[in-house]
Design an enzyme around this catalytic site. Structure first.
Site, PDB file in Angstrom:
ATOM      1  N   HIS A 254      32.403 -12.905  24.151  1.00 12.87           N
ATOM      2  CA  HIS A 254      32.521 -12.082  25.358  1.00 12.87           C
ATOM      3  C   HIS A 254      31.164 -12.098  26.065  1.00 12.87           C
ATOM      4  O   HIS A 254      30.214 -12.768  25.599  1.00 12.87           O
ATOM      5  CB  HIS A 254      32.975 -10.665  24.993  1.00 12.87           C
ATOM      6  CG  HIS A 254      32.162 -10.019  23.903  1.00 12.87           C
ATOM      7  ND1 HIS A 254      30.817  -9.745  24.027  1.00 12.87           N
ATOM      8  CD2 HIS A 254      32.498  -9.635  22.642  1.00 12.87           C
ATOM      9  CE1 HIS A 254      30.374  -9.182  22.934  1.00 12.87           C
ATOM     10  NE2 HIS A 254      31.371  -9.117  22.059  1.00 12.87           N
TER      11      HIS A 254
ATOM     12  N   HIS B 202      27.914 -11.728  23.982  1.00 12.47           N
ATOM     13  CA  HIS B 202      27.419 -12.955  23.345  1.00 12.47           C
ATOM     14  C   HIS B 202      26.748 -13.848  24.391  1.00 12.47           C
ATOM     15  O   HIS B 202      25.690 -14.441  24.141  1.00 12.47           O
ATOM     16  CB  HIS B 202      28.572 -13.750  22.722  1.00 12.47           C
ATOM     17  CG  HIS B 202      29.324 -13.042  21.634  1.00 12.47           C
ATOM     18  ND1 HIS B 202      30.601 -12.595  21.782  1.00 12.47           N
ATOM     19  CD2 HIS B 202      28.962 -12.743  20.356  1.00 12.47           C
ATOM     20  CE1 HIS B 202      31.022 -12.046  20.650  1.00 12.47           C
ATOM     21  NE2 HIS B 202      30.047 -12.116  19.768  1.00 12.47           N
TER      22      HIS B 202
ATOM     23  N   GLY C  39      21.927  -8.977  19.141  1.00 10.83           N
ATOM     24  CA  GLY C  39      22.243  -7.890  20.068  1.00 10.83           C
ATOM     25  C   GLY C  39      21.874  -6.534  19.490  1.00 10.83           C
ATOM     26  O   GLY C  39      22.090  -6.279  18.298  1.00 10.83           O
ATOM     27  N   GLN C  40      21.346  -5.662  20.337  1.00 10.30           N
ATOM     28  CA  GLN C  40      21.044  -4.288  19.926  1.00 10.30           C
ATOM     29  C   GLN C  40      22.324  -3.530  19.538  1.00 10.30           C
ATOM     30  O   GLN C  40      22.274  -2.563  18.795  1.00 10.30           O
ATOM     31  CB  GLN C  40      20.299  -3.557  21.062  1.00 10.30           C
ATOM     32  CG  GLN C  40      19.913  -2.117  20.762  1.00 10.30           C
ATOM     33  CD  GLN C  40      19.074  -1.976  19.502  1.00 10.30           C
ATOM     34  OE1 GLN C  40      18.210  -2.811  19.220  1.00 10.30           O
ATOM     35  NE2 GLN C  40      19.339  -0.941  18.715  1.00 10.30           N
ATOM     36  N   LYS C  41      23.469  -4.000  20.033  1.00 16.04           N
ATOM     37  CA  LYS C  41      24.768  -3.415  19.662  1.00 16.04           C
ATOM     38  C   LYS C  41      24.861  -3.205  18.145  1.00 16.04           C
ATOM     39  O   LYS C  41      25.350  -2.186  17.687  1.00 16.04           O
ATOM     40  CB  LYS C  41      25.875  -4.352  20.151  1.00 16.04           C
ATOM     41  CG  LYS C  41      27.220  -4.222  19.496  1.00 16.04           C
ATOM     42  CD  LYS C  41      27.923  -3.017  20.032  1.00 16.04           C
ATOM     43  CE  LYS C  41      29.370  -2.874  19.604  1.00 16.04           C
ATOM     44  NZ  LYS C  41      29.739  -3.319  18.281  1.00 16.04           N
TER      45      LYS C  41
ATOM     46  N   GLN D  26      21.782  -4.295  11.918  1.00 18.02           N
ATOM     47  CA  GLN D  26      21.654  -5.732  11.635  1.00 18.02           C
ATOM     48  C   GLN D  26      20.292  -6.227  12.102  1.00 18.02           C
ATOM     49  O   GLN D  26      19.620  -7.006  11.406  1.00 18.02           O
ATOM     50  CB  GLN D  26      22.783  -6.481  12.330  1.00 18.02           C
ATOM     51  CG  GLN D  26      22.699  -7.977  12.250  1.00 18.02           C
ATOM     52  CD  GLN D  26      23.996  -8.631  12.705  1.00 18.02           C
ATOM     53  OE1 GLN D  26      24.935  -8.752  11.936  1.00 18.02           O
ATOM     54  NE2 GLN D  26      24.048  -9.026  13.973  1.00 18.02           N
TER      55      GLN D  26
HETATM   56  P1  AMP Z   1      29.296 -10.999  16.414  1.00 16.37           P
HETATM   57  O1  AMP Z   1      30.036 -12.190  16.907  1.00 16.37           O
HETATM   58  O2  AMP Z   1      30.030  -9.714  16.610  1.00 16.37           O
HETATM   59  O3  AMP Z   1      28.738 -11.168  15.028  1.00 16.37           O
HETATM   60  O4  AMP Z   1      28.028 -10.871  17.357  1.00 16.37           O
HETATM   61  C1  AMP Z   1      27.114 -11.939  17.492  1.00 16.37           C
HETATM   62  C2  AMP Z   1      25.864 -11.425  18.155  1.00 16.37           C
HETATM   63  O5  AMP Z   1      26.193 -10.894  19.444  1.00 16.37           O
HETATM   64  C3  AMP Z   1      25.203 -10.287  17.361  1.00 16.37           C
HETATM   65  O6  AMP Z   1      23.789 -10.431  17.419  1.00 16.37           O
HETATM   66  C4  AMP Z   1      25.655  -9.063  18.119  1.00 16.37           C
HETATM   67  O7  AMP Z   1      24.768  -7.971  17.995  1.00 16.37           O
HETATM   68  C5  AMP Z   1      25.681  -9.587  19.540  1.00 16.37           C
HETATM   69  N1  AMP Z   1      26.547  -8.744  20.360  1.00 16.37           N
HETATM   70  C6  AMP Z   1      27.826  -8.372  20.094  1.00 16.37           C
HETATM   71  N2  AMP Z   1      28.286  -7.532  21.040  1.00 16.37           N
HETATM   72  C7  AMP Z   1      27.279  -7.369  21.930  1.00 16.37           C
HETATM   73  C8  AMP Z   1      27.132  -6.603  23.122  1.00 16.37           C
HETATM   74  N3  AMP Z   1      28.107  -5.838  23.609  1.00 16.37           N
HETATM   75  N4  AMP Z   1      25.948  -6.673  23.781  1.00 16.37           N
HETATM   76  C9  AMP Z   1      24.931  -7.434  23.283  1.00 16.37           C
HETATM   77  N5  AMP Z   1      25.013  -8.163  22.160  1.00 16.37           N
HETATM   78  C10 AMP Z   1      26.168  -8.137  21.492  1.00 16.37           C
END
Ligand code: AMP
Length: 278
Positions: free
Chosen positions: A31, A34, A144-146, A150
């Protein structure tokens, strides 16, 4: 853009690159959040690699590993548009071949919050991130800070194990109503989706109290709980935390920088979000 699943093939493609390389590790179903990481990596490096790997070892036995949303074709077209050079998309057998038996045990920063509610989660995260760093050999890695905890776990590991990678943290991307973008948001029913922004609203109210001079961690935690408990569609609050941003220890008196974070369940969906103070 080269899409590679085997580790030896990836190493070969990596060795043909010149200049700096930025890595964006993901579990796919991409999304705009990412893509914000990918764009930042594109700006700051000569080449960009993204990984797409739903990492089985970071899911608990009763979690959503098998049902986690996946759409490789769509992900690859999005990454192509962003000018990504290499995509590493291994299978679980590439990453964990028979006999695999070495794990990274992140310390106390991984035991709290998510770690308490998802035992073993950060052991899986730290191990796969270390493996990705070893295979991809990036100069910078984008997170991501989300997923605030982590970030804290990965930074701790990079420091403690002398990994030669700069960890770059990108702010959370949100829908216009405040809900943090997440691949898991597709699980929400329309009604749950409508009320889900309450989590960010509660976090913002807490940040406002802090901006107005409140320094008690407990006051912020109870204000957030009060707001969330008013919403019947929030079935369970896993935690509300006001913690030191790097150790993630809960604080009585807020000193900067602190992270205010929430994990809550709506039906089958577990939502997490956070804001930073200072
Ligand atoms: P994931 O695919 O959920 O493992 O996320 C991959 C990377 O994208 C991780 O570093 C997440 O923290 C980052 N990420 C996921 N959602 C968001 C968001 N809404 N804003 C910024 N970074 C994100």
């Amino acid at each position: 853009m080269q899409v590679i699943s085997s580790i030896p093939d990836f190493r070969k493609a990596r060795s043909d690159l010149r200049g700096t390389l930025g890595l964006v590790p993901t579990m796919g179903y991409l999304h705009e959040g990412h893509l914000a990481l990918v764009r930042r990596a594109r700006l700051e490096n000569d080449a960009v690699a993204a990984s797409i790997f739903v990492n089985p070892s970071q899911f608990g036995p009763n979690e959503d590993f098998t049902t986690y949303p996946r759409d490789m074709d769509r992900d690859l077209s999005l990454l192509r548009v962003e000018g990504v050079d290499l995509v590493f998309a291994p299978s679980p057998e590439d990453v964990y071949p028979p006999g695999f038996d070495t794990w990274i045990e992140a310390g106390s920063v991984s035991q709290r919050l998510e770690g308490e509610h998802r035992p073993g989660h950060f052991r899986g995260v730290a191990t796969v991130v270390a493996k990705l760093f070893n295979v991809v050999q990036p100069d910078r890695a984008y997170f991501g800070q989300k997923d605030g905890q982590q970030v804290a776990v990965v930074k701790r590991m990079v420091t403690d194990l002398d990994m030669d990678v700069d960890v770059v943290v990108v702010s959370t991307l949100r829908d216009p109503d405040g809900l943090a973008l997440s691949s898991r948001n597709v699980y929400l029913t329309p009604e749950q989706r409508r009320v889900a922004p309450i989590i960010y609203r509660a976090l913002c109210q807490a940040r406002k109290l802090w901006e107005d001079g409140e320094r008690s961690g407990e006051s912020l935690r109870s204000e957030i709980r009060r707001t969330l408990e008013q919403e019947p569609l929030i079935e369970k609050i896993d935690y509300v935390s006001v913690a030191d941003a790097s150790s993630l220890e809960e604080v009585d008196t807020i000193r900067q920088p602190a992270m205010v974070s929430v994990a809550a369940r709506m039906g089958r969906t577990r939502l997490i979000d956070n804001v930073l103070l200072g």
